[in-house]
Design an enzyme around this catalytic site. Structure first.
Site, PDB file in Angstrom:
ATOM      1  N   GLU A  46       0.857  -1.186   0.000  1.00 39.48           N
ATOM      2  CA  GLU A  46       0.000   0.000   0.000  1.00 39.48           C
ATOM      3  C   GLU A  46       0.889   1.229   0.000  1.00 39.48           C
ATOM      4  O   GLU A  46       1.933   1.258   0.677  1.00 39.48           O
ATOM      5  CB  GLU A  46      -0.901   0.021   1.240  1.00 39.48           C
ATOM      6  CG  GLU A  46      -1.722   1.324   1.307  1.00 39.48           C
ATOM      7  CD  GLU A  46      -2.856   1.312   2.314  1.00 39.48           C
ATOM      8  OE1 GLU A  46      -2.771   0.553   3.289  1.00 39.48           O
ATOM      9  OE2 GLU A  46      -3.820   2.070   2.118  1.00 39.48           O
ATOM     10  N   CYS A 257      -6.683   1.142   2.655  1.00 38.81           N
ATOM     11  CA  CYS A 257      -7.620   2.267   2.582  1.00 38.81           C
ATOM     12  C   CYS A 257      -7.403   3.089   1.318  1.00 38.81           C
ATOM     13  O   CYS A 257      -8.334   3.707   0.801  1.00 38.81           O
ATOM     14  CB  CYS A 257      -7.469   3.156   3.809  1.00 38.81           C
ATOM     15  SG  CYS A 257      -8.040   2.328   5.295  1.00 38.81           S
ATOM     16  N   ASN A 387     -12.195  -3.208   0.271  1.00 38.05           N
ATOM     17  CA  ASN A 387     -11.174  -3.316   1.306  1.00 38.05           C
ATOM     18  C   ASN A 387     -11.804  -3.037   2.662  1.00 38.05           C
ATOM     19  O   ASN A 387     -12.178  -1.903   2.935  1.00 38.05           O
ATOM     20  CB  ASN A 387     -10.056  -2.299   1.081  1.00 38.05           C
ATOM     21  CG  ASN A 387      -9.108  -2.234   2.264  1.00 38.05           C
ATOM     22  OD1 ASN A 387      -8.414  -3.198   2.571  1.00 38.05           O
ATOM     23  ND2 ASN A 387      -9.102  -1.091   2.968  1.00 38.05           N
ATOM     24  N   GLU A 388     -11.935  -4.020   3.471  1.00 35.87           N
ATOM     25  CA  GLU A 388     -12.482  -3.927   4.831  1.00 35.87           C
ATOM     26  C   GLU A 388     -13.594  -2.870   4.933  1.00 35.87           C
ATOM     27  O   GLU A 388     -13.645  -2.087   5.877  1.00 35.87           O
ATOM     28  CB  GLU A 388     -11.370  -3.717   5.884  1.00 35.87           C
ATOM     29  CG  GLU A 388     -10.574  -2.430   5.762  1.00 35.87           C
ATOM     30  CD  GLU A 388      -9.630  -2.183   6.957  1.00 35.87           C
ATOM     31  OE1 GLU A 388      -8.937  -3.117   7.391  1.00 35.87           O
ATOM     32  OE2 GLU A 388      -9.609  -1.034   7.444  1.00 35.87           O
TER      33      GLU A 388
HETATM   34  O1  AHR Z   1      -2.371  -1.436   6.650  1.00 31.20           O
HETATM   35  C1  AHR Z   1      -2.790  -0.156   7.027  1.00 31.20           C
HETATM   36  C2  AHR Z   1      -4.290   0.025   6.947  1.00 31.20           C
HETATM   37  O2  AHR Z   1      -4.936  -0.838   7.855  1.00 31.20           O
HETATM   38  C3  AHR Z   1      -4.923  -0.331   5.634  1.00 31.20           C
HETATM   39  O3  AHR Z   1      -4.886   0.713   4.743  1.00 31.20           O
HETATM   40  C4  AHR Z   1      -6.329  -0.656   6.004  1.00 31.20           C
HETATM   41  O4  AHR Z   1      -6.908  -1.576   5.114  1.00 31.20           O
HETATM   42  C5  AHR Z   1      -6.235  -1.144   7.413  1.00 31.20           C
HETATM   43  O5  AHR Z   1      -7.127  -0.534   8.249  1.00 31.20           O
END
Ligand code: AHR
Length: 661
Positions: A46, A257, A387-388
């Site tokens: 990321e 995120c 994503n989550e």
């Molecule tokens: O890994 C850091 C963050 O943690 C990521 O962006 C998110 O998916 C999670 O909350």
């Protein structure tokens, strides 16, 4: 560490070993083995902590296209990290304009008006008007290596303008220079090559007009020629190499995120990140800085191919991050949804990705891949959707639309869904309910928690349904980079191997963090411009991914199963035939005895490779004190049955050949 062929006497003291000695423990049979995922251990990338721009992406110029702005960070503007430079009593003006940009996606550019070039030389007769870039806290340059400079320029006055490009030290010493002439009234890419005479860690780049006139400048770039695999627009070679060394089976990207973004206009839209870099859509990074998209989908796919990892792109599920607008973190309610009337177009964007990655070079999207230099398909197998996300009705409706379309148009693609940010709770339950209802092949679980949790939850997946939705443990880490944290993760990873028939993939998170630029404290690899710190967590991940197998074999390691501080696994890799035993001792003071029974395997070779990661529970590595903790490798002699004393706070990997070389 020495592994001895088992001595009966030595083990008579423990019940387990007595069993073993008295042959009550079943020798391993085919019954104890099962196929596990060949894609189990991979990477999660990321752009957080300056992981891409200023990190893995090898560009040395910061704010190269003058697109920084105050909505990204208070105080930023199109000239951030640039300063006006005039040498030798020259003078002129510098302004930022937007009338006729290189491309509409790259609206700001600089206009240099050189009114007078003086003759008082700073560097051997050099004078002129221009601008200086300080990179990401200075630029690391190495003596003798070549650096490729480029910029777009357009003449705004009558006569051609001579340009110099210079690398200088902080004190103004000239380290390298080259020159070119701007003579086109249209935007044109100019190039130059710099070969510094000395190595320097905090160099600046100066772009200087040395004759009078007016010109427009944009997309000013400096790359080392030596990037990973020498790719143009490539990756920092040393950082990419430590990732390649892990032999990851897949790479998930671009987040996190960052993938679903801070509001609808901040979602990571893959189509915006391919094509010529000066035409890509740049945007605010959700983590509080700027994304050039120079490291975009093409570069991610290329890197995956370069290191033999499967790409796992994660696309937004039609909703933004629930923490949009600063409602960070768990339980945010700021989620925004793409209006339903725009969803068909969005679904098509997701479908286009498959054609771009896998379609023939003659297809509309395959042609774009081919134009970027990759006519062959990328062999995309997995796509993550979401994503989550907070599992709202808006999410569910959009997710299902994308899921149905992808499944019917591309049944060959394995879709990875999402079940919230925690190992349990409302979003987790709702996410799993959707997965079970519509039969999502794989869902992405996330958890960041303390090391003890990982020790006490080693049986989490033992009870998951087989032959149903599988798990991608897409983000996990214990809170910290001490050896204790890494060893807790190692214990958990033996359980992931044991459950490799239901856990299809797993990746530690986050992966990269630039010192002094972090938004997330616990990370796998820390770096600055010049060096890299590999954490104990990195070594654990590497030891598992570089020593993975596709068959799990039970009952090989005989140990006290009531002792949760002692974990072990055994896998076999069908490609090499190697049997790999992993033993983890999370106890910080006691050595633990185990027995390894390899009697089910044929052709065990006596010379085995042993790697041990061991040390003080609180030890950690840092950029200043490199490698306080690192694995120690040796060759050991093993028999069909042998004992092993697992040292306190350790991970041991023993790799045993079953084929003669
Ligand atoms: O890994 C850091 C963050 O943690 C990521 O962006 C998110 O998916 C999670 O909350």
């Amino acid at each position: 560490m020495i592994i001895n062929v088992i001595s009966r006497k030595l083990f008579l003291s423990t019940a387990i070993i007595c069993c073993f000695v008295s042959n009550n423990i079943k020798a391993q049979t085919a019954k104890n083995s099962k196929k596990i995922s060949p894609d189990l251990f991979g990477l999660f990338f990321e752009d957080i902590n300056y992981a891409a721009d200023g990190g893995l992406y090898a560009e040395l110029v910061q704010n190269r296209s003058f697109e920084y702005g105050p909505t990204e960070r208070s105080g930023w503007n199109p000239l951030s990290y640039w300063e006006y430079a005039c040498l030798g009593f020259s003078y002129g003006q510098l302004s930022v304009e937007t009338n006729e940009p290189v491309h509409r996606n790259n609206p700001h550019y600089v206009v240099l008006n050189v009114e007078h070039v003086g003759h008082e030389a700073k560097y051997a007769g050099l004078s002129g008007v221009g601008m200086k870039n300080s990179g990401y806290d200075g630029m690391v340059i190495k003596a003798g290596e070549k650096y490729s400079f480029s910029m777009f320029a357009k003449l705004l006055s009558g006569k051609s303008i001579k340009m110099k490009v210079i690398l200088e030290s902080k004190s103004g010493a000239l380290l390298a220079s080259d020159s070119f002439t701007v003579d086109s009234k249209e935007w044109q890419k100019q190039t130059a090559s710099l070969q510094p005479s000395a190595s320097y860690d905090t160099a600046n780049l100066i772009v200087l007009a040395t004759t009078e006139g007016k010109l427009a400048v944009d997309e000013v770039s400096l790359f080392p020629e030596h990037t990973f695999k020498n790719r143009p627009n490539g990756l920092r070679a040393d950082l990419a190499q430590v990732l390649a060394d892990m032999k990851p089976k897949f790479i998930r990207f671009p987040g996190g995120c960052l993938a679903h973004g801070d509001g609808l206009n901040n979602m990571y839209r893959w189509e915006n990140t391919i094509g010529p870099v000066e035409q890509r859509v740049q945007q605010r990074n959700i983590w509080g800085y700027h994304q050039t998209a120079g490291l975009g989908y093409f570069e991610y796919f290329q890197f995956c191919e370069d290191i033999g990892a499967k790409p796992l792109p994660v696309l937004p599920a039609g909703v933004s991050c629930q923490n949009t607008g600063g409602t960070w973190r768990i339980g945010g309610t700021g989620q925004k949804a793409i209006p339903m009337e725009e969803m068909q177009a969005y679904v098509q964007e997701v479908l286009n990705l498959v054609e771009w990655a896998n379609g023939p070079a003659t297809s509309v999207w395959g042609a774009k891949r081919a134009a970027a230099g990759h006519p062959e398909p990328f062999h995309l197998e997995y796509i993550g959707i979401g994503n989550e996300d907070k599992i709202t009705p808006e999410f569910a409706e959009r997710f299902k639309m994308i899921f149905d379309a992808l499944k019917s148009k591309h049944p060959e693609i394995i879709i990875v869904g999402t079940v919230g940010p925690s190992p349990d709770g409302e979003d987790f339950d709702k996410g799993w309910a959707i997965a079970n209802e519509i039969k999502i092949p794989v869902v992405d679980e996330h958890y960041y928690t303390d090391p003890k949790w990982f020790i006490t939850h080693q049986h989490r997946y033992d009870s998951y349904k087989r032959n149903a939705t599988q798990v991608y443990l897409g983000e996990y880490a214990s809170w910290g980079n001490k050896l204790r944290n890494a060893i807790a993760e190692a214990a958990y990873m033996t359980a992931l191997e044991r459950n490799g028939d239901v856990v299809r993939m797993a990746s530690y998170a986050p992966m990269l963090a630039k010192k002094g630029f972090t938004q997330w404290g616990t990370d796998m690899i820390f770096f600055d411009n010049a060096s890299i710190c590999l954490t104990p967590n990195y070594y654990v991940q590497k030891l598992f991914s570089a020593n993975a197998g596709d068959t799990y074999v039970g009952n090989v390691v005989v140990k006290d199963d009531r002792d949760s501080a002692l974990a072990a696994s055994c896998v076999q890799d069908s490609k090499t035939g190697d049997v790999i035993v992993k033993v983890v001792n999370y106890d910080s003071s006691k050595t633990k005895k185990i027995v390894v029974d390899l009697s089910a395997f044929k052709n065990i070779q006596s010379n085995a490779q042993q790697i041990v990661l061991v040390g003080n529970a609180n030890a950690e590595n840092s950029l200043e004190k490199q490698e306080a903790i690192s694995p120690v490798e040796s060759t050991v002699t093993v028999g069909k049955k042998f004992n092993y004393d697992a040292p306190p706070m350790s991970l041991t990997v023993v790799r045993i050949k079953t084929r003669k070389l």
